[in-house]
Design an enzyme around this catalytic site. Structure first.
Site, PDB file in Angstrom:
ATOM      1  N   HIS A   1      63.116  16.617  -2.258  1.00 57.23           N
ATOM      2  CA  HIS A   1      63.326  17.694  -3.225  1.00 57.23           C
ATOM      3  C   HIS A   1      63.475  19.046  -2.504  1.00 57.23           C
ATOM      4  O   HIS A   1      64.385  19.827  -2.814  1.00 57.23           O
ATOM      5  CB  HIS A   1      62.129  17.706  -4.198  1.00 57.23           C
ATOM      6  CG  HIS A   1      62.141  18.783  -5.233  1.00 57.23           C
ATOM      7  ND1 HIS A   1      62.093  18.518  -6.586  1.00 57.23           N
ATOM      8  CD2 HIS A   1      62.162  20.133  -5.128  1.00 57.23           C
ATOM      9  CE1 HIS A   1      62.105  19.666  -7.259  1.00 57.23           C
ATOM     10  NE2 HIS A   1      62.134  20.662  -6.398  1.00 57.23           N
ATOM     11  N   GLU A   2      62.600  19.293  -1.528  1.00 60.02           N
ATOM     12  CA  GLU A   2      62.624  20.602  -0.840  1.00 60.02           C
ATOM     13  C   GLU A   2      63.823  20.721   0.097  1.00 60.02           C
ATOM     14  O   GLU A   2      64.426  21.796   0.195  1.00 60.02           O
ATOM     15  CB  GLU A   2      61.316  20.852  -0.085  1.00 60.02           C
ATOM     16  CG  GLU A   2      60.055  20.828  -0.941  1.00 60.02           C
ATOM     17  CD  GLU A   2      60.140  21.657  -2.215  1.00 60.02           C
ATOM     18  OE1 GLU A   2      60.867  22.677  -2.247  1.00 60.02           O
ATOM     19  OE2 GLU A   2      59.474  21.271  -3.203  1.00 60.02           O
TER      20      GLU A   2
ATOM     21  N   HIS B   1      66.776  21.712  -1.808  1.00 64.00           N
ATOM     22  CA  HIS B   1      66.848  23.156  -2.071  1.00 64.00           C
ATOM     23  C   HIS B   1      67.541  23.888  -0.921  1.00 64.00           C
ATOM     24  O   HIS B   1      68.305  24.827  -1.140  1.00 64.00           O
ATOM     25  CB  HIS B   1      65.446  23.758  -2.228  1.00 64.00           C
ATOM     26  CG  HIS B   1      64.875  23.669  -3.610  1.00 64.00           C
ATOM     27  ND1 HIS B   1      65.509  24.178  -4.710  1.00 64.00           N
ATOM     28  CD2 HIS B   1      63.714  23.142  -4.065  1.00 64.00           C
ATOM     29  CE1 HIS B   1      64.755  23.969  -5.794  1.00 64.00           C
ATOM     30  NE2 HIS B   1      63.660  23.334  -5.428  1.00 64.00           N
TER      31      HIS B   1
ATOM     32  N   CYS C   1      59.952  21.810 -10.967  1.00 63.58           N
ATOM     33  CA  CYS C   1      60.424  22.739  -9.945  1.00 63.58           C
ATOM     34  C   CYS C   1      60.050  24.152 -10.382  1.00 63.58           C
ATOM     35  O   CYS C   1      60.266  24.512 -11.542  1.00 63.58           O
ATOM     36  CB  CYS C   1      61.942  22.609  -9.815  1.00 63.58           C
ATOM     37  SG  CYS C   1      62.635  23.681  -8.542  1.00 63.58           S
ATOM     38  N   LEU C   2      59.502  24.936  -9.455  1.00 61.87           N
ATOM     39  CA  LEU C   2      59.126  26.309  -9.804  1.00 61.87           C
ATOM     40  C   LEU C   2      60.345  27.156 -10.166  1.00 61.87           C
ATOM     41  O   LEU C   2      60.208  28.171 -10.835  1.00 61.87           O
ATOM     42  CB  LEU C   2      58.362  26.965  -8.646  1.00 61.87           C
ATOM     43  CG  LEU C   2      57.024  26.304  -8.263  1.00 61.87           C
ATOM     44  CD1 LEU C   2      56.348  27.096  -7.152  1.00 61.87           C
ATOM     45  CD2 LEU C   2      56.103  26.168  -9.464  1.00 61.87           C
TER      46      LEU C   2
ATOM     47  N   GLN D   1      64.009  29.363  -2.425  1.00 58.50           N
ATOM     48  CA  GLN D   1      63.408  29.665  -3.734  1.00 58.50           C
ATOM     49  C   GLN D   1      62.744  31.038  -3.769  1.00 58.50           C
ATOM     50  O   GLN D   1      62.488  31.554  -4.854  1.00 58.50           O
ATOM     51  CB  GLN D   1      62.369  28.606  -4.109  1.00 58.50           C
ATOM     52  CG  GLN D   1      62.971  27.239  -4.399  1.00 58.50           C
ATOM     53  CD  GLN D   1      61.876  26.287  -4.808  1.00 58.50           C
ATOM     54  OE1 GLN D   1      61.256  25.665  -3.957  1.00 58.50           O
ATOM     55  NE2 GLN D   1      61.618  26.183  -6.094  1.00 58.50           N
TER      56      GLN D   1
ATOM     57  N   GLY E   1      55.468  21.845  -3.515  1.00 59.01           N
ATOM     58  CA  GLY E   1      56.356  22.164  -2.404  1.00 59.01           C
ATOM     59  C   GLY E   1      57.129  23.419  -2.741  1.00 59.01           C
ATOM     60  O   GLY E   1      57.246  23.789  -3.918  1.00 59.01           O
TER      61      GLY E   1
HETATM   62 NI    NI Z   1      62.018  22.760  -6.588  1.00 61.94          NI
END
Ligand code: NI
Length: 183
Positions: A144-145, A148, A102-103, A54, A49
């Protein structure tokens, strides 16, 4: 299409609350290109995701990758999706904890308690309404997204850090027992 730069933990953009996308902007080339670029960026870095914050764009937009069912070859728990102006409501108090990564926090894994079943509402990339129930790992990914987009990262949701691991050590010591646990 383009691979976008991913903000890392500590960059202030990850702590911003993203702005809604105006419905009349969705069909525009700027939004459509951002969606395509986010898919390409997510694929390039192997994410499941990605939220627009991000990639330094504080707008309420997320993408998710195909999520295969680990127990059934060729079956998907969820297919790749775009959600603009996502809203998550909890349909239960029951929680489940998966290991998340997480990226924006590369090379870490940690177990995060999340609500097991949610209602996801928002708009698709063609502006059509999304309103569906999601459970299990896909529900975790959406939570999670959406976090963000509210300036929250998975570390903020961990209740203890005893499972926080570098990816290399996760692979060595934890991966075998890394399935979801009820909490
Ligand atoms: Ni993330």
């Amino acid at each position: 299409m383009a691979i976008l730069k991913v903000a890392k933990l500590g960059h202030p953009v990850l702590r911003r609350v993203a702005e809604p996308v105006a419905p009349d902007q969705i069909a525009g080339s700027e939004t459509q290109r951002l969606i395509d670029d986010m898919f390409e960026t997510m694929s390039e870095y192997g994410g499941v995701g990605l939220a627009a914050t991000q990639v330094h764009r504080p707008v309420r937009l997320l993408v998710t990758e195909d999520i295969p069912d680990p127990d059934n070859e060729g079956v998907f728990l969820a297919r790749r999706s775009v959600v603009l102006n996502p809203e998550v409501t909890f349909l239960t108090n029951e929680e489940v904890a998966f290991f998340e990564g997480c990226l924006s926090i590369p090379d870490f894994r940690g177990r995060v308690p999340r609500i097991k079943r949610i209602r996801l509402r928002g708009l698709d990339r063609d502006g059509s309404k999304i309103d569906r129930e999601v459970e299990g790992f896909p529900a975790v990914v959406y939570q999670h997204e959406v976090d963000h987009l509210n300036g929250v990262v998975f570390l903020d949701r961990m209740r203890d850090f005893s499972t926080l691991s570098y990816l290399s050590e996760f692979d060595r010591f934890l991966a075998a027992g890394a399935g979801p646990v009820e909490v």
